[in-house]
Write an enzyme that holds these catalytic residues in place. Structure first.
Site, PDB file in Angstrom:
ATOM      1  N   SER A  25      -9.592  -0.299   7.243  1.00 45.17           N
ATOM      2  CA  SER A  25      -9.094  -0.224   5.867  1.00 45.17           C
ATOM      3  C   SER A  25      -8.399  -1.468   5.327  1.00 45.17           C
ATOM      4  O   SER A  25      -8.062  -1.522   4.142  1.00 45.17           O
ATOM      5  CB  SER A  25      -8.151   0.959   5.717  1.00 45.17           C
ATOM      6  OG  SER A  25      -8.909   2.138   5.740  1.00 45.17           O
ATOM      7  N   LYS A  84       0.844  -1.203   0.000  1.00 45.54           N
ATOM      8  CA  LYS A  84       0.000   0.000   0.000  1.00 45.54           C
ATOM      9  C   LYS A  84       0.875   1.247   0.000  1.00 45.54           C
ATOM     10  O   LYS A  84       1.892   1.301   0.699  1.00 45.54           O
ATOM     11  CB  LYS A  84      -0.909  -0.040   1.236  1.00 45.54           C
ATOM     12  CG  LYS A  84      -1.982   1.032   1.282  1.00 45.54           C
ATOM     13  CD  LYS A  84      -2.848   0.845   2.538  1.00 45.54           C
ATOM     14  CE  LYS A  84      -3.937   1.902   2.656  1.00 45.54           C
ATOM     15  NZ  LYS A  84      -4.721   1.746   3.905  1.00 45.54           N
ATOM     16  N   SER A  94      -9.682   2.225   3.121  1.00 47.94           N
ATOM     17  CA  SER A  94      -8.838   2.953   2.189  1.00 47.94           C
ATOM     18  C   SER A  94      -7.933   2.059   1.350  1.00 47.94           C
ATOM     19  O   SER A  94      -7.436   2.495   0.319  1.00 47.94           O
ATOM     20  CB  SER A  94      -7.969   3.931   2.973  1.00 47.94           C
ATOM     21  OG  SER A  94      -7.096   3.228   3.845  1.00 47.94           O
TER      22      SER A  94
HETATM   23  N1  GLN Z   1     -12.756   4.254   6.474  1.00 53.13           N
HETATM   24  C1  GLN Z   1     -12.191   4.694   7.705  1.00 53.13           C
HETATM   25  C2  GLN Z   1     -11.859   6.155   7.609  1.00 53.13           C
HETATM   26  O1  GLN Z   1     -12.152   6.739   6.639  1.00 53.13           O
HETATM   27  C3  GLN Z   1     -10.996   3.876   8.042  1.00 53.13           C
HETATM   28  C4  GLN Z   1      -9.767   4.290   7.362  1.00 53.13           C
HETATM   29  C5  GLN Z   1      -8.594   3.427   7.673  1.00 53.13           C
HETATM   30  O2  GLN Z   1      -8.714   2.386   8.306  1.00 53.13           O
HETATM   31  N2  GLN Z   1      -7.434   3.882   7.232  1.00 53.13           N
HETATM   32  O3  GLN Z   1     -11.322   6.738   8.499  1.00 53.13           O
END
Ligand code: GLN
Length: 503
Positions: free
Chosen positions: A179, A80, A155
């Site tokens: 994410s 990532k 994400s």
């Molecule tokens: N979707 C969640 C957010 O927008 C989690 C993001 C993540 O785990 N990096 O904060």
């Protein structure tokens, strides 16, 4: 397409060590697959073909010379783009870091390199890991391999889509609120958020430091265990790193794969089901519980009354920490610098750079975070959220007194259409209702595919364990996976439609 892209990392590793295939062949097969499908999927922001092939050739040579290699040596991996990689561009999905090439490796990348895994490239993500659909990337959407008109989760949508589309057998994700697990759920892949402090955060571009954890993204539970053992363990460069060895994760996955869960108490979290969850998601969840019970597990219902406030607490704590972490992107040190024509003072350069370099979602969260931390509001917002966080931790403690693992659906719905929730931040945030509590408490969580919903799209099953008991995730996850695959006659991903291959 070559078979080498369809097999699990564990199987590929066996073939490599038996000398049936070379790492150069395996790496090239994945690079070819990327060439063939990534135009449609867009999982990668950067493909490092030359570097990957050089690593592969080196591993092949060392193997031929009889060197004792890591079990995963020669198995390619995608990383990532929030993880810094020496010599490879690292943007965190943001324009503000466009063109930045880090001068060092994250600890987990160092471990991957030391073990001889060729790095195929860097995967797409929501800008600074803020989002649940990868649509907040500054570099375009990633498409769900099950249906290219749908989101791959976020994400870490790029890592999940790369693994689901057979572009990589292994990938690294990061999970601050879900994410790794939510993209896993909506792409039919396996993802694990380890115990907080068990995988080094050194070299992860921080979103919310008290919540961030890196972890594996794979197609099988065993593959996640193999990768987790490689990247995990104590690191003196991370002050929150746990100074204890990891429990035996691969051993737990192998034990689980026998399908026997006699004596394991599985707690169903009452608050993480019902309203807001798609009917097909709930139906698959109930079927999976029946499978666990038939495997010898005892199913108990547990209540975590404060989980109701988890999302609210998260959206104060996370932006507060993010607003502070992102202050370093000021046009002075890294990446983009925008110099206004008239009167370019340092302050005006910073303002212009941040104005142009950050996207809307990042700005939204910086504003939210700085507001929540401001004098006069700190106690009311940040302070209250921290109290809720403690209550959630206590809910977990009470639940784990009754059960060895806790379970829930990973995400309330299957993959939605690209664009569907883009203008509605609250609807987007709700995708993480079931994953966020684990981050707030620091406990580990695994998501594995447990079937298709009525819309024909994959559903995820979440397993949570107490901190430092990540091995339980793998035992229960591997058992459920084995029993489900027996019913399906193979992995769920083999039911995904074939992608059109560009040549
Ligand atoms: N979707 C969640 C957010 O927008 C989690 C993001 C993540 O785990 N990096 O904060």
């Amino acid at each position: 397409m070559s078979d080498l892209t369809r097999i699990s990392a564990a199987t590929l590793a066996e073939k490599l060590s038996a000398g049936e295939v070379s790492s150069v062949e395996a790496t090239q097969a994945h690079l070819d697959r990327i060439t063939a499908v990534d135009g449609a999927v867009h999982a990668f922001l950067h493909v490092s073909a030359d570097e990957a092939l050089a690593t592969a050739a080196d591993v092949d040579q060392r193997r031929a010379a009889g060197e004792d290699l890591h079990a995963l040596a020669g198995v390619p991996i995608a990383v990532k783009d929030v993880v810094v990689t020496k010599g490879l561009p690292t943007t965190a999905g943001s324009k503000i870091l466009e063109g930045w090439v880090p001068p060092y490796d994250a600890t987990l990348v160092e471990r991957i390199k030391a073990a001889g895994l060729p790095i195929l490239g860097k995967t797409n993500m929501d800008e600074f890991a803020m989002g649940s659909s990868t649509e907040h990337s500054a570099y375009g959407n990633t498409h769900n391999p099950w249906d290219l008109t749908r989101i791959p989760g976020g994400s870490g949508g790029g890592s999940a889509a790369a693994v689901a589309a057979y572009e990589a057998p292994l990938a690294i994700g990061t999970d601050t609120g879900g994410s790794i697990r939510q993209p896993g759920a909506v792409t039919g892949t396996v993802g694990v958020k380890p115990t907080y402090g068990s995988v080094s955060r050194y070299g992860l571009i921080a979103m919310a430091s008290s919540l961030d954890q890196a972890g594996p993204v794979t197609r099988t539970v065993l593959d996640s265990a193999l990768l987790h053992e490689l990247i995990g363990g104590h690191d003196p460069l991370d002050s929150t790193s746990i100074a204890e060895p990891l429990p035996g994760l691969v051993a737990a996955a192998r034990q689980g794969a026998t399908g026997d869960l006699t004596g394991v108490r599985v707690g169903v979290i009452r608050e993480l089901q019902g309203e807001g969850y798609q009917a097909g998601v709930l139906a698959r969840f109930q079927e999976s519980l029946a499978i666990l019970e038939a495997a010898g597990a005892t199913i108990v219902e547990v209540s975590c009354p404060h989980f109701e406030y988890a999302l609210g607490a998260y959206y104060l704590i996370m932006p507060s920490e993010a607003s502070s972490n992102l202050a370093k992107f000021d046009g002075m040190r890294f990446g983009l610098r925008v110099v206004p024509e008239d009167n370019p003072t340092a302050e005006r350069v910073m303002s212009a750079t941040r104005g142009q370099g950050f996207g809307d979602e990042v700005k939204r969260r910086i504003i939210l975070g700085t507001y929540a931390l401001s004098a006069g509001y700190y106690d009311a917002y940040y302070g209250s959220a921290q109290k809720v966080r403690t209550l959630i931790q206590r809910d977990f403690d009470a639940a784990f007194a009754q059960a060895d693992v806790l379970v829930s659906p990973t995400a309330p719905t299957t993959a939605f259409k690209l664009g569907e929730k883009l203008d509605d931040p609250l609807a987007m945030y709700l995708n993480d209702v079931a994953t966020i509590p684990a981050n707030l408490a620091g406990v580990p969580g695994l998501s594995l595919p447990n079937g298709l919903s009525d819309d024909g799209l994959p559903v995820g099953f979440q397993v949570l364990a107490p901190a430092k008991a990540d091995d339980r995730l793998y035992r229960v996850g591997a058992a459920l996976e084995a029993l489900l695959e027996k019913n399906w006659g193979g992995p769920l991903l083999s039911q995904a439609p074939e992608l059109e291959v560009a040549r």
